[in-house]
Design an enzyme around this catalytic site. Structure first.
Site, PDB file in Angstrom:
ATOM      1  CG  ASP A 122       7.235 -22.846 -11.879  1.00 53.54           C
ATOM      2  OD1 ASP A 122       6.459 -21.771 -11.823  1.00 53.54           O
ATOM      3  OD2 ASP A 122       8.365 -22.940 -11.032  1.00 53.54           O
ATOM      4  NE  ARG A 179       4.816 -16.601  -5.206  1.00 53.06           N
ATOM      5  CZ  ARG A 179       5.992 -16.990  -5.860  1.00 53.06           C
ATOM      6  NH1 ARG A 179       6.588 -16.210  -6.812  1.00 53.06           N
ATOM      7  NH2 ARG A 179       6.732 -18.213  -6.042  1.00 53.06           N
ATOM      8  CB  CYS A 185       8.066 -13.919  -9.555  1.00 53.04           C
ATOM      9  SG  CYS A 185       8.976 -14.059 -11.070  1.00 53.04           S
ATOM     10  CE  LYS A 190      14.379 -20.490 -10.221  1.00 53.21           C
ATOM     11  NZ  LYS A 190      13.688 -19.935  -9.165  1.00 53.21           N
ATOM     12  CG  ASN A 191      12.252 -23.432  -7.933  1.00 45.29           C
ATOM     13  OD1 ASN A 191      12.758 -22.570  -7.715  1.00 45.29           O
ATOM     14  ND2 ASN A 191      11.048 -23.721  -8.487  1.00 45.29           N
ATOM     15  NE  ARG A 243      14.420 -14.371 -10.180  1.00 42.80           N
ATOM     16  CZ  ARG A 243      12.986 -14.425  -9.739  1.00 42.80           C
ATOM     17  NH1 ARG A 243      12.266 -13.969 -10.386  1.00 42.80           N
ATOM     18  NH2 ARG A 243      13.200 -15.303  -8.714  1.00 42.80           N
TER      19      ARG A 243
HETATM   20  C1  UD1 Z   1       7.352 -22.726  -5.433  1.00 42.87           C
HETATM   21  C2  UD1 Z   1       8.266 -22.556  -6.682  1.00 42.87           C
HETATM   22  C3  UD1 Z   1       7.546 -21.846  -7.562  1.00 42.87           C
HETATM   23  C4  UD1 Z   1       6.596 -22.559  -8.152  1.00 42.87           C
HETATM   24  C5  UD1 Z   1       5.449 -22.961  -7.024  1.00 42.87           C
HETATM   25  C6  UD1 Z   1       4.435 -23.868  -7.245  1.00 42.87           C
HETATM   26  C7  UD1 Z   1      10.405 -22.169  -5.610  1.00 42.87           C
HETATM   27  C8  UD1 Z   1      11.474 -21.023  -5.011  1.00 42.87           C
HETATM   28  N1  UD1 Z   1       9.300 -21.388  -5.995  1.00 42.87           N
HETATM   29  O1  UD1 Z   1       6.911 -21.357  -5.028  1.00 42.87           O
HETATM   30  O2  UD1 Z   1       8.306 -21.805  -8.771  1.00 42.87           O
HETATM   31  O3  UD1 Z   1       5.716 -22.157  -9.238  1.00 42.87           O
HETATM   32  O4  UD1 Z   1       6.221 -23.200  -5.937  1.00 42.87           O
HETATM   33  O5  UD1 Z   1       4.813 -25.142  -7.801  1.00 42.87           O
HETATM   34  O6  UD1 Z   1      10.573 -23.431  -5.293  1.00 42.87           O
HETATM   35  N2  UD1 Z   1       0.030 -20.328  -0.389  1.00 42.87           N
HETATM   36  C9  UD1 Z   1      -0.661 -19.949   0.717  1.00 42.87           C
HETATM   37  N3  UD1 Z   1      -0.035 -19.754   1.785  1.00 42.87           N
HETATM   38  C10 UD1 Z   1       1.145 -20.129   2.179  1.00 42.87           C
HETATM   39  C11 UD1 Z   1       1.960 -20.648   0.986  1.00 42.87           C
HETATM   40  C12 UD1 Z   1       1.315 -20.713  -0.130  1.00 42.87           C
HETATM   41  O7  UD1 Z   1      -1.810 -19.633   0.429  1.00 42.87           O
HETATM   42  O8  UD1 Z   1       1.885 -19.647   3.211  1.00 42.87           O
HETATM   43  C13 UD1 Z   1      -0.421 -20.585  -1.786  1.00 42.87           C
HETATM   44  C14 UD1 Z   1       0.225 -19.668  -2.991  1.00 42.87           C
HETATM   45  O9  UD1 Z   1      -0.363 -18.394  -2.959  1.00 42.87           O
HETATM   46  C15 UD1 Z   1      -0.108 -20.415  -3.970  1.00 42.87           C
HETATM   47  C16 UD1 Z   1      -0.268 -21.959  -3.686  1.00 42.87           C
HETATM   48  O10 UD1 Z   1      -0.232 -21.885  -2.196  1.00 42.87           O
HETATM   49  O11 UD1 Z   1      -1.536 -20.281  -4.457  1.00 42.87           O
HETATM   50  C17 UD1 Z   1       1.264 -22.907  -3.880  1.00 42.87           C
HETATM   51  O12 UD1 Z   1       2.277 -21.756  -3.381  1.00 42.87           O
HETATM   52  P1  UD1 Z   1       3.672 -22.481  -3.349  1.00 42.87           P
HETATM   53  O13 UD1 Z   1       3.693 -23.764  -3.423  1.00 42.87           O
HETATM   54  O14 UD1 Z   1       3.705 -22.192  -1.670  1.00 42.87           O
HETATM   55  O15 UD1 Z   1       4.607 -21.783  -4.040  1.00 42.87           O
HETATM   56  P2  UD1 Z   1       6.097 -21.353  -3.640  1.00 42.87           P
HETATM   57  O16 UD1 Z   1       7.011 -22.170  -2.595  1.00 42.87           O
HETATM   58  O17 UD1 Z   1       6.216 -19.825  -3.419  1.00 42.87           O
END
Ligand code: UD1
Length: 430
Positions: free
Chosen positions: A305, A122, A117, A22-23, A397
């Site tokens: 996850d 985030r 979610c 999915k991701n 989802r």
């Molecule tokens: C993606 C996955 C989600 C998974 C996560 C971590 C998708 C659609 N979702 O979410 O299922 O749980 O990776 O493997 O692919 N952060 C910041 N600033 C930013 C971006 C992130 O501080 O601009 C922090 C977040 O708060 C978190 C960490 O970085 O603590 C990792 O987040 P991130 O890898 O970006 O997760 P997602 O891409 O949202």
């Protein structure tokens, strides 16, 4: 409102096929609009998040031809709007990938600030930092992120935190920037590699995906391609853990075992057997499981996850275990629900201390989010008696035909939508 009703206690036995990730699919669908020719994407999971994103892609003017449940053709030459509505963003956070895709291709994009979610705050500051480093002017006003540039210019970006979303979003924009971009401290998740491979198959020049330094040389145009999405490592891990929790014997097919190493390692630690084949893994868990420690980390560490599913396993393993969540700060919302099923869990800051109990007992619980919802289903499958999982909207989802796949392994589970149907199920299985 639909629910899952489950009669626990049956060991899961048999074979199950895993769908596309999915991701990876969410990012690849967004990236597909960057070509002006028709892109064919196969092994698409037929889940709610994907269908919402396809709606957003259609809404901005691209041609979306859903050939079948798992195949779509997208043509981005007819895109007329650079703005993605909050209606989509509020349903799936990952529609923010359209920001990187539109900005890369048209040098202009407007996307509502994401919700998503509720597993902790985030932020998307790293995505925006990357766009700004590429030369875009980025403003946040009235709940919208507006990014714009005359030209995007290749640059050197260091990500302060490992972020899957920021790595992919910046990679997409940089794929059509002028010159060379280097992303340092990039995420190494399999889906980052899959998105890079997909963009490369459209003519992008991206090297190093899967390591922490990604090098991108921007190109002017991207062209048509046919691409098959990698298998979903989280769906696979969920079935592996369901096999373990029910003391079953399940062969999980259509997987890349290398992507499952962290999950496999934890199953071995708790005393299960895992046999690896070229594109399948077999999990056998006949003996009682024992305690262990786990900390979530970016890939190749243990995936956040899979954290709730891991906690469910440890809740019925012998001894005291700890689960440390290091990625998201609010990912223990399922603990109260699991406690209602008899688990003994104490949460201190970002650590769950779990004292294993003999067995769970069925109860009525609510899915607080996608993965925690799947974890509660696993608990229900292992529990004595009847479990009802409410709010399965979250689970749908990300899991295709979840209850059907589980039932094919011998689980007693049904999707119902009324109290009468719950009663009917209860009578049938008692
Ligand atoms: C993606 C996955 C989600 C998974 C996560 C971590 C998708 C659609 N979702 O979410 O299922 O749980 O990776 O493997 O692919 N952060 C910041 N600033 C930013 C971006 C992130 O501080 O601009 C922090 C977040 O708060 C978190 C960490 O970085 O603590 C990792 O987040 P991130 O890898 O970006 O997760 P997602 O891409 O949202």
């Amino acid at each position: 409102m639909e629910q899952y009703v489950i009669k626990g206690g049956n060991p899961l036995v048999g074979e199950v096929e895993i769908g596309g990730a999915k991701n990876a699919a969410l990012a690849i669908l967004a990236a597909s609009i960057m070509a002006d020719e028709t892109v064919t994407i196969d092994n698409l999971p037929d889940v709610r998040d994907i269908n919402v994103l396809l709606g957003a892609i259609q809404e901005i003017g691209a041609i979306v031809d859903r050939v079948d449940a798992h195949t779509v053709k997208i043509n981005g030459s007819t895109i007329s709007a650079m703005s993605v509505d909050y209606e989509y963003i509020k349903k799936i956070r990952a529609s923010y990938y359209l920001l990187g895709a539109l900005l890369g291709k048209y040098k202009r994009a407007e996307v509502a600030l994401p919700g998503g979610c509720d597993i902790g705050s985030r932020p998307i500051d790293l995505h925006l930092k990357g766009f700004r480093a590429l030369g875009a002017k980025v403003d946040i006003q009235h709940g919208l992120i507006a990014a714009e540039a005359e030209h995007l210019k290749g640059t050197h970006i260091y990500l302060d935190k490992v972020s899957v979303g920021a790595t992919i979003n910046i990679m997409m924009a940089a794929a059509m920037a002028d010159g060379k971009t280097i992303i340092e401290n990039a995420a190494k998740e399999p889906h980052v590699v899959d998105v890079a491979n997909f963009l490369n198959s459209m003519g992008a020049a991206i090297r190093g995906a899967g390591t922490d330094v990604i090098r991108i040389v921007g190109v002017e145009k991207l062209h048509k391609t046919e691409y098959s999405i990698i298998p979903d490592q989280i769906e696979a891990g969920t079935f592996m853990f369901a096999a373990a929790a029910t003391r079953g014997d399940v062969t999980v097919k259509n997987v890349i075992p290398k992507h499952l190493e962290a999950t496999t390692a934890k199953l071995l630690e708790v005393g299960c057997e895992v046999e690896e084949f070229d594109d399948a893994v077999r999990v056998v868990c006949a003996k009682p499981m024992h305690h262990t420690q786990v900390t979530t980390l970016p890939y190749p560490g243990f995936p956040t996850d899979m954290q709730p599913q891991m906690a469910v396993i440890l809740g019925i393993a012998q001894g005291t275990s700890t689960v440390t969540e290091s990625i998201f700060e609010n990912r223990f919302k399922y603990v109260d629900e699991l406690t209602r099923m008899g688990a003994t869990i104490k949460v201190e800051s970002n650590i769950a201390i779990i004292t294993g109990v003999e067995r769970y007992t069925g109860a009525r619980v609510s899915a607080p989010d996608l993965r925690a919802g799947a974890a509660l289903v696993i608990a229900g499958l292992a529990a004595e008696g009847i479990t009802i999982v409410d709010d399965i909207y979250y689970i749908e989802r990300g899991y295709e035909h979840f209850e059907e796949k589980l039932a094919s392994l011998g689980a007693q589970i049904e999707k119902v939508s009324s109290e009468k149907e719950i009663q009917k199920f209860t009578l049938k299985v008692s």
